[in-house]
Design an enzyme around this catalytic site. Structure first.
Site, PDB file in Angstrom:
ATOM      1  N   CYS A  65       0.839  -1.199   0.000  1.00 44.11           N
ATOM      2  CA  CYS A  65       0.000   0.000   0.000  1.00 44.11           C
ATOM      3  C   CYS A  65       0.877   1.254   0.000  1.00 44.11           C
ATOM      4  O   CYS A  65       1.700   1.449   0.897  1.00 44.11           O
ATOM      5  CB  CYS A  65      -0.926  -0.013   1.217  1.00 44.11           C
ATOM      6  SG  CYS A  65      -1.829   1.530   1.412  1.00 44.11           S
ATOM      7  N   CYS A 120       0.505   3.355   3.172  1.00 42.15           N
ATOM      8  CA  CYS A 120       1.160   2.717   4.327  1.00 42.15           C
ATOM      9  C   CYS A 120       2.668   2.960   4.269  1.00 42.15           C
ATOM     10  O   CYS A 120       3.307   3.206   5.304  1.00 42.15           O
ATOM     11  CB  CYS A 120       0.857   1.217   4.358  1.00 42.15           C
ATOM     12  SG  CYS A 120      -0.808   0.823   4.949  1.00 42.15           S
ATOM     13  N   ASP A 140      -0.631  16.585  -1.097  1.00 43.41           N
ATOM     14  CA  ASP A 140      -0.843  15.783  -2.299  1.00 43.41           C
ATOM     15  C   ASP A 140       0.257  16.111  -3.307  1.00 43.41           C
ATOM     16  O   ASP A 140       0.629  17.259  -3.497  1.00 43.41           O
ATOM     17  CB  ASP A 140      -2.229  16.080  -2.902  1.00 43.41           C
ATOM     18  CG  ASP A 140      -2.650  15.018  -3.904  1.00 43.41           C
ATOM     19  OD1 ASP A 140      -3.603  14.272  -3.598  1.00 43.41           O
ATOM     20  OD2 ASP A 140      -2.027  14.919  -4.989  1.00 43.41           O
ATOM     21  N   HIS A 161      -4.427   0.647   8.339  1.00 44.97           N
ATOM     22  CA  HIS A 161      -4.871   0.448   6.952  1.00 44.97           C
ATOM     23  C   HIS A 161      -6.363   0.134   6.894  1.00 44.97           C
ATOM     24  O   HIS A 161      -6.849  -0.753   7.571  1.00 44.97           O
ATOM     25  CB  HIS A 161      -4.077  -0.674   6.283  1.00 44.97           C
ATOM     26  CG  HIS A 161      -4.450  -0.865   4.842  1.00 44.97           C
ATOM     27  ND1 HIS A 161      -3.956  -0.060   3.843  1.00 44.97           N
ATOM     28  CD2 HIS A 161      -5.305  -1.724   4.242  1.00 44.97           C
ATOM     29  CE1 HIS A 161      -4.467  -0.426   2.692  1.00 44.97           C
ATOM     30  NE2 HIS A 161      -5.291  -1.437   2.896  1.00 44.97           N
ATOM     31  N   ASN A 196     -12.870   9.915  -2.211  1.00 42.48           N
ATOM     32  CA  ASN A 196     -13.275   9.144  -3.380  1.00 42.48           C
ATOM     33  C   ASN A 196     -13.328   7.671  -3.010  1.00 42.48           C
ATOM     34  O   ASN A 196     -12.502   7.188  -2.228  1.00 42.48           O
ATOM     35  CB  ASN A 196     -12.279   9.359  -4.526  1.00 42.48           C
ATOM     36  CG  ASN A 196     -12.258  10.801  -4.999  1.00 42.48           C
ATOM     37  OD1 ASN A 196     -13.291  11.467  -5.015  1.00 42.48           O
ATOM     38  ND2 ASN A 196     -11.085  11.289  -5.376  1.00 42.48           N
ATOM     39  N   HIS A 246      -6.319   3.133   0.163  1.00 40.26           N
ATOM     40  CA  HIS A 246      -6.122   3.370   1.599  1.00 40.26           C
ATOM     41  C   HIS A 246      -6.983   4.588   1.881  1.00 40.26           C
ATOM     42  O   HIS A 246      -6.758   5.659   1.271  1.00 40.26           O
ATOM     43  CB  HIS A 246      -4.639   3.628   1.904  1.00 40.26           C
ATOM     44  CG  HIS A 246      -4.323   3.838   3.368  1.00 40.26           C
ATOM     45  ND1 HIS A 246      -3.396   3.067   4.057  1.00 40.26           N
ATOM     46  CD2 HIS A 246      -4.795   4.736   4.257  1.00 40.26           C
ATOM     47  CE1 HIS A 246      -3.313   3.483   5.305  1.00 40.26           C
ATOM     48  NE2 HIS A 246      -4.152   4.508   5.461  1.00 40.26           N
ATOM     49  N   HIS A 303      -8.664   7.871   2.492  1.00 40.39           N
ATOM     50  CA  HIS A 303      -8.067   9.203   2.618  1.00 40.39           C
ATOM     51  C   HIS A 303      -9.116  10.270   2.369  1.00 40.39           C
ATOM     52  O   HIS A 303     -10.069  10.073   1.603  1.00 40.39           O
ATOM     53  CB  HIS A 303      -6.867   9.387   1.680  1.00 40.39           C
ATOM     54  CG  HIS A 303      -7.132   9.043   0.248  1.00 40.39           C
ATOM     55  ND1 HIS A 303      -7.214   7.747  -0.199  1.00 40.39           N
ATOM     56  CD2 HIS A 303      -7.347   9.833  -0.837  1.00 40.39           C
ATOM     57  CE1 HIS A 303      -7.450   7.744  -1.498  1.00 40.39           C
ATOM     58  NE2 HIS A 303      -7.557   8.988  -1.910  1.00 40.39           N
ATOM     59  N   HIS A 305      -9.357  14.110   1.044  1.00 41.83           N
ATOM     60  CA  HIS A 305      -8.713  15.265   0.425  1.00 41.83           C
ATOM     61  C   HIS A 305      -9.192  16.512   1.168  1.00 41.83           C
ATOM     62  O   HIS A 305     -10.395  16.656   1.427  1.00 41.83           O
ATOM     63  CB  HIS A 305      -9.123  15.399  -1.036  1.00 41.83           C
ATOM     64  CG  HIS A 305      -8.696  14.256  -1.916  1.00 41.83           C
ATOM     65  ND1 HIS A 305      -7.615  14.338  -2.765  1.00 41.83           N
ATOM     66  CD2 HIS A 305      -9.205  13.011  -2.091  1.00 41.83           C
ATOM     67  CE1 HIS A 305      -7.488  13.199  -3.430  1.00 41.83           C
ATOM     68  NE2 HIS A 305      -8.438  12.375  -3.038  1.00 41.83           N
TER      69      HIS A 305
HETATM   70  P1  AMP Z   1      -7.640   9.321  -5.044  1.00 36.86           P
HETATM   71  O1  AMP Z   1      -7.483   9.439  -6.533  1.00 36.86           O
HETATM   72  O2  AMP Z   1      -8.867   9.945  -4.485  1.00 36.86           O
HETATM   73  O3  AMP Z   1      -7.450   7.879  -4.597  1.00 36.86           O
HETATM   74  O4  AMP Z   1      -6.454  10.161  -4.408  1.00 36.86           O
HETATM   75  C1  AMP Z   1      -5.148   9.727  -4.382  1.00 36.86           C
HETATM   76  C2  AMP Z   1      -4.303  10.934  -4.312  1.00 36.86           C
HETATM   77  O5  AMP Z   1      -2.996  10.535  -3.936  1.00 36.86           O
HETATM   78  C3  AMP Z   1      -4.156  11.693  -5.643  1.00 36.86           C
HETATM   79  O6  AMP Z   1      -4.654  13.014  -5.481  1.00 36.86           O
HETATM   80  C4  AMP Z   1      -2.657  11.668  -5.919  1.00 36.86           C
HETATM   81  O7  AMP Z   1      -2.170  12.855  -6.482  1.00 36.86           O
HETATM   82  C5  AMP Z   1      -2.093  11.417  -4.532  1.00 36.86           C
HETATM   83  N1  AMP Z   1      -0.782  10.798  -4.498  1.00 36.86           N
HETATM   84  C6  AMP Z   1      -0.357   9.719  -5.209  1.00 36.86           C
HETATM   85  N2  AMP Z   1       0.912   9.408  -4.883  1.00 36.86           N
HETATM   86  C7  AMP Z   1       1.300  10.312  -3.952  1.00 36.86           C
HETATM   87  C8  AMP Z   1       2.511  10.534  -3.226  1.00 36.86           C
HETATM   88  N3  AMP Z   1       3.592   9.749  -3.382  1.00 36.86           N
HETATM   89  N4  AMP Z   1       2.558  11.566  -2.344  1.00 36.86           N
HETATM   90  C9  AMP Z   1       1.479  12.373  -2.178  1.00 36.86           C
HETATM   91  N5  AMP Z   1       0.308  12.203  -2.818  1.00 36.86           N
HETATM   92  C10 AMP Z   1       0.215  11.200  -3.700  1.00 36.86           C
END
Ligand code: AMP
Length: 114
Positions: free
Chosen positions: A4, A7, A30, A46, A87, A98, A100, A102
């Site tokens: 993950c 994680c 982000d 997780h 989402n 995982h 989250h 926003h």
């Molecule tokens: P979602 O598409 O709602 O699952 O959101 C996942 C978010 O994780 C997206 O907005 C990506 O830009 C963000 N993301 C992906 N990889 C990373 C990372 N290494 N560091 C920070 N954010 C990330």
């Protein structure tokens, strides 16, 4: 969870810019911001998403929302306002499984949610 992404970020195996953390939650910027402030709030435990939220204890779930509020305060969004989105699944365009939240703000956001 071994594979993950979030994680690994929580463990520090993948770098991130921390905005806030406590015992149960981690908040970081982000990597592809969609607003001047775009922070992700995740539980350290997780859980794949809201569709399986019953697997998460109530204290951790509440801590996530308190961290959303804390991030808004730290980022100076309390007065101007902000948006929190989680989402879920394919149609919700969830790309990281995982849970989250926003936290978006720092500009006038669109009324549209699609
Ligand atoms: P979602 O598409 O709602 O699952 O959101 C996942 C978010 O994780 C997206 O907005 C990506 O830009 C963000 N993301 C992906 N990889 C990373 C990372 N290494 N560091 C920070 N954010 C990330």
């Amino acid at each position: 969870m071994e594979n993950c992404l979030f994680c690994k970020i929580i463990k520090g195996d993948i770098p991130s810019t921390c905005v806030y953390q406590d015992e149960k939650t981690y908040a970081f910027r982000d990597i592809a911001p969609m607003a001047p402030t775009h922070v992700l709030v995740v539980p350290k435990a997780h859980c794949e998403g809201i569709d399986v939220i019953d697997a998460l204890d109530d204290a951790t779930l509440a801590a996530c929302l308190r961290t959303v509020r804390k991030v808004a305060e730290l980022e100076g969004l309390t007065e101007s306002g902000f948006r929190t989105v989680s989402n879920c699944g394919k149609d919700g365009c969830q790309s990281v499984r995982h849970l989250h939240f926003h936290v978006l703000g720092g500009k006038q956001l669109s009324e549209r949610m699609d």
